[in-house]
Write a protein that holds these residues in place. Sequence first.
Motif, PDB file in Angstrom:
ATOM      1  N   LEU A 240       0.832  -1.207   0.000  1.00 18.10           N
ATOM      2  CA  LEU A 240       0.000   0.000   0.000  1.00 18.10           C
ATOM      3  C   LEU A 240       0.872   1.264   0.000  1.00 18.10           C
ATOM      4  N   VAL A 241       1.933   1.222   0.799  1.00 15.80           N
ATOM      5  CA  VAL A 241       2.829   2.386   0.870  1.00 15.80           C
ATOM      6  C   VAL A 241       3.488   2.629  -0.496  1.00 15.80           C
ATOM      7  N   ALA A 242       3.895   1.531  -1.163  1.00 17.54           N
ATOM      8  CA  ALA A 242       4.533   1.679  -2.485  1.00 17.54           C
ATOM      9  C   ALA A 242       3.557   2.313  -3.472  1.00 17.54           C
ATOM     10  N   CYS A 243       2.296   1.840  -3.442  1.00 17.88           N
ATOM     11  CA  CYS A 243       1.283   2.410  -4.346  1.00 17.88           C
ATOM     12  C   CYS A 243       1.061   3.893  -4.029  1.00 17.88           C
ATOM     13  N   LEU A 244       0.995   4.192  -2.734  1.00 13.66           N
ATOM     14  CA  LEU A 244       0.778   5.586  -2.322  1.00 13.66           C
ATOM     15  C   LEU A 244       1.937   6.475  -2.786  1.00 13.66           C
ATOM     16  N   LEU A 245       3.179   5.995  -2.581  1.00 14.39           N
ATOM     17  CA  LEU A 245       4.361   6.770  -2.991  1.00 14.39           C
ATOM     18  C   LEU A 245       4.348   7.017  -4.493  1.00 14.39           C
ATOM     19  N   TRP A 246       4.038   5.946  -5.231  1.00 11.22           N
ATOM     20  CA  TRP A 246       4.017   6.071  -6.690  1.00 11.22           C
ATOM     21  C   TRP A 246       2.929   7.058  -7.131  1.00 11.22           C
ATOM     22  N   GLY A 247       1.741   6.920  -6.523  1.00 12.12           N
ATOM     23  CA  GLY A 247       0.640   7.819  -6.879  1.00 12.12           C
ATOM     24  C   GLY A 247       0.969   9.271  -6.556  1.00 12.12           C
ATOM     25  N   MET A 248       1.507   9.481  -5.363  1.00 11.88           N
ATOM     26  CA  MET A 248       1.833  10.862  -4.960  1.00 11.88           C
ATOM     27  C   MET A 248       2.915  11.456  -5.866  1.00 11.88           C
ATOM     28  N   SER A 249       3.956  10.639  -6.153  1.00 10.43           N
ATOM     29  CA  SER A 249       5.050  11.134  -6.996  1.00 10.43           C
ATOM     30  C   SER A 249       4.532  11.504  -8.380  1.00 10.43           C
ATOM     31  N   SER A 250       3.656  10.641  -8.926  1.00  8.89           N
ATOM     32  CA  SER A 250       3.142  10.890 -10.274  1.00  8.89           C
ATOM     33  C   SER A 250       2.264  12.127 -10.309  1.00  8.89           C
ATOM     34  N   VAL A 251       1.394  12.254  -9.298  1.00  7.49           N
ATOM     35  CA  VAL A 251       0.505  13.425  -9.272  1.00  7.49           C
ATOM     36  C   VAL A 251       1.323  14.694  -9.057  1.00  7.49           C
ATOM     37  N   TYR A 252       2.289  14.614  -8.158  1.00  8.73           N
ATOM     38  CA  TYR A 252       3.094  15.806  -7.853  1.00  8.73           C
ATOM     39  C   TYR A 252       3.879  16.267  -9.088  1.00  8.73           C
ATOM     40  N   ASN A 253       4.433  15.294  -9.836  1.00  9.49           N
ATOM     41  CA  ASN A 253       5.198  15.650 -11.042  1.00  9.49           C
ATOM     42  C   ASN A 253       4.318  15.787 -12.280  1.00  9.49           C
ATOM     43  N   TRP A 254       3.036  15.439 -12.119  1.00 10.27           N
ATOM     44  CA  TRP A 254       2.068  15.501 -13.204  1.00 10.27           C
ATOM     45  C   TRP A 254       2.495  14.671 -14.416  1.00 10.27           C
ATOM     46  N   GLN A 255       3.025  13.493 -14.145  1.00 14.31           N
ATOM     47  CA  GLN A 255       3.358  12.538 -15.210  1.00 14.31           C
ATOM     48  C   GLN A 255       3.481  11.157 -14.573  1.00 14.31           C
ATOM     49  N   LEU A 256       3.207  10.130 -15.388  1.00 19.83           N
ATOM     50  CA  LEU A 256       3.279   8.770 -14.846  1.00 19.83           C
ATOM     51  C   LEU A 256       4.739   8.363 -14.680  1.00 19.83           C
ATOM     52  N   LEU A 257       5.148   8.177 -13.460  1.00 17.21           N
ATOM     53  CA  LEU A 257       6.540   7.791 -13.198  1.00 17.21           C
ATOM     54  C   LEU A 257       6.639   6.266 -13.167  1.00 17.21           C
ATOM     55  N   PRO A 258       7.797   5.721 -13.452  1.00 15.59           N
ATOM     56  CA  PRO A 258       7.935   4.257 -13.393  1.00 15.59           C
ATOM     57  C   PRO A 258       7.762   3.750 -11.963  1.00 15.59           C
ATOM     58  N   ILE A 259       7.059   2.647 -11.835  1.00 16.86           N
ATOM     59  CA  ILE A 259       6.798   2.108 -10.489  1.00 16.86           C
ATOM     60  C   ILE A 259       7.919   1.166 -10.048  1.00 16.86           C
ATOM     61  N   THR A 260       8.769   0.771 -11.022  1.00 16.36           N
ATOM     62  CA  THR A 260       9.824  -0.210 -10.699  1.00 16.36           C
ATOM     63  C   THR A 260      10.734   0.230  -9.550  1.00 16.36           C
ATOM     64  N   PRO A 261      11.263   1.481  -9.550  1.00 18.72           N
ATOM     65  CA  PRO A 261      12.161   1.848  -8.445  1.00 18.72           C
ATOM     66  C   PRO A 261      11.486   1.741  -7.078  1.00 18.72           C
ATOM     67  N   ILE A 262      10.206   2.132  -7.019  1.00 20.52           N
ATOM     68  CA  ILE A 262       9.509   2.076  -5.732  1.00 20.52           C
ATOM     69  C   ILE A 262       9.245   0.631  -5.344  1.00 20.52           C
ATOM     70  N   GLY A 263       8.875  -0.183  -6.354  1.00 21.42           N
ATOM     71  CA  GLY A 263       8.646  -1.601  -6.086  1.00 21.42           C
ATOM     72  C   GLY A 263       9.909  -2.277  -5.577  1.00 21.42           C
ATOM     73  N   THR A 264      11.041  -1.968  -6.232  1.00 27.55           N
ATOM     74  CA  THR A 264      12.324  -2.549  -5.808  1.00 27.55           C
ATOM     75  C   THR A 264      12.639  -2.128  -4.375  1.00 27.55           C
ATOM     76  N   ALA A 265      12.403  -0.843  -4.089  1.00 30.42           N
ATOM     77  CA  ALA A 265      12.689  -0.342  -2.738  1.00 30.42           C
ATOM     78  C   ALA A 265      11.820  -1.055  -1.710  1.00 30.42           C
ATOM     79  N   ALA A 266      10.558  -1.305  -2.066  1.00 33.74           N
ATOM     80  CA  ALA A 266       9.656  -1.981  -1.121  1.00 33.74           C
ATOM     81  C   ALA A 266      10.140  -3.407  -0.846  1.00 33.74           C
ATOM     82  N   VAL A 267      10.647  -4.082  -1.898  1.00 33.10           N
ATOM     83  CA  VAL A 267      11.152  -5.456  -1.710  1.00 33.10           C
ATOM     84  C   VAL A 267      12.387  -5.437  -0.803  1.00 33.10           C
TER      85      VAL A 267
END
Lengths: 193, 310
Positions: free
Chosen positions: A130-157
């Motif tokens: 959930l935290v990874a999804c939240l981070l990805w969503g917030m980052s994308s909305v804040y930057n106003w573009q879809l950011l890759p989820i891989t770095p956040i997913g890797t960090a969560a693992v």
Amino acid sequence: MTNEHSLLNSDYMADQTWVGMAWSNIGPTVTLALTCLLALQSAGSAAFAAMTAGLLPTLALHYWGVRRPRSIPVLVAFLAGVWVDVLAHGPLGFWALTYVATALTVDALTPILPRGLLGHTASLVLTLALVACLLWGMSSVYNWQLLPITPIGTAAVWALALYAMTALVCAAMSAMVRLWTGRRVPRKRWISP
Amino acid sequence: MSAYAHGYKTRRGLLRPISALATIFLSLALLGLSRADHASLHPLRTVVHAWSAPLVERVAKAIDPVRRPFANLATALSTADEVESLRAENHRLRGLTVRLDELERDNRDLGRLLRVASVPSLEAVATRVMSVSPGLVSQAIVIGIGRTRGIAVGDPVMSNDAVIGRVVQVNDTSASVVRLVDARSRVPVLIGAGQARAVLTGDGKDQPRLDFLAPMANLVDGDTVITSGVGGLFPRGLAIGRVAKVEGVWRVDLPDAPESLRVVAVLRSTTNIPPDLDHAAVRAQSTGAHSERQVAAGQVSGRSLSGPVP
């Protein structure tokens, strides 16, 4: 079902002494503050390490959230996040919202998941997902573009792998306090002075 | 009573939901204000930074012995290739040094003849990176020197002889640096031999993209990118990286791998240097190797860029 005699619950025995009581009140907050400081120490490390380091406080929040529900107030989680945001010169509220969401997720999951290793692992995986999804969503909305989820997913693992270490540190701190408590202030004397 | 029931029943029931709602609202409000770069947040940042910076620095020093072996291992793995490329580059640079001396002399003479206004001198000050921003949104670092060492907002920050960002906030003993990959970063640049103009725009990815590039610009993979000096953010001619086309978009390969961001150099204007700074000590270090302690204390001046900026 009670778990008063479990190893996890042994912290409550230490609460009988003044050091133990102090630790039970401020210990979780102290470990949260320590992980916040460590979260900023990824200089000289690979890129994914910075994101993984940012998740360290979420591990501390989960550890204490499972073992001592609500021992870290939401406001403290929020302030810890703001502190990380300021020191990292990131947007204020980013990590604050993440840590608040972590505390609330653990709150919600703890009563409904089974206790024991399986339940704790499931709770941790769900919280980090959930935290990874939240981070990805917030980052994308804040930057106003879809950011890759891989770095956040890797960090969560990686954070999942680091949980054992964080838990060991927290448990070791608790054990040290218990040992010290036992020598200085006998439990019996505190109960009936 | 179970531990969980104990936790839930002994706390005041309504406090948690109310504080949860309040903190979520506050977080979102802070995010909105940060997105708008509202001025009311700056004092908060300054105060918290000033209060916390010494603590963060102490922690950084304390865990350095643990962190260093890992960093050294990563460095050792890439050392062989690096030595080869450095040897070749050294050979080429030695040849260029003679030519550079000539050009510098010509440039000075011609400037004198044309009466060109002098550009402020810059001096490099090395410092340790105190903390790195964890996250995709912000790509900032905090360095261990500040106003007392003559650092000012806007000063360029270099690593591996290339610009990595600029100072955006200064406290007495620390400063925040926004890297070129940060979504807030915009830098006017010149590209290749044709000196094509563009704006280097950070978007959170490892390679910032080139915006406002002229349609007729003739770029080739590997063209060098330097600061253009337009807008006065950076002096003209500081190296940034090399052009690369990624998925049809022109981007710039930066040499500042996150692994190398342990020590950086700030180019401060010599007009900002406090009068009480021990220049003799600083200059004495510029020619020799410097210890970690001196770097950490911000006492080391790296290569001096005094004189007109190219």
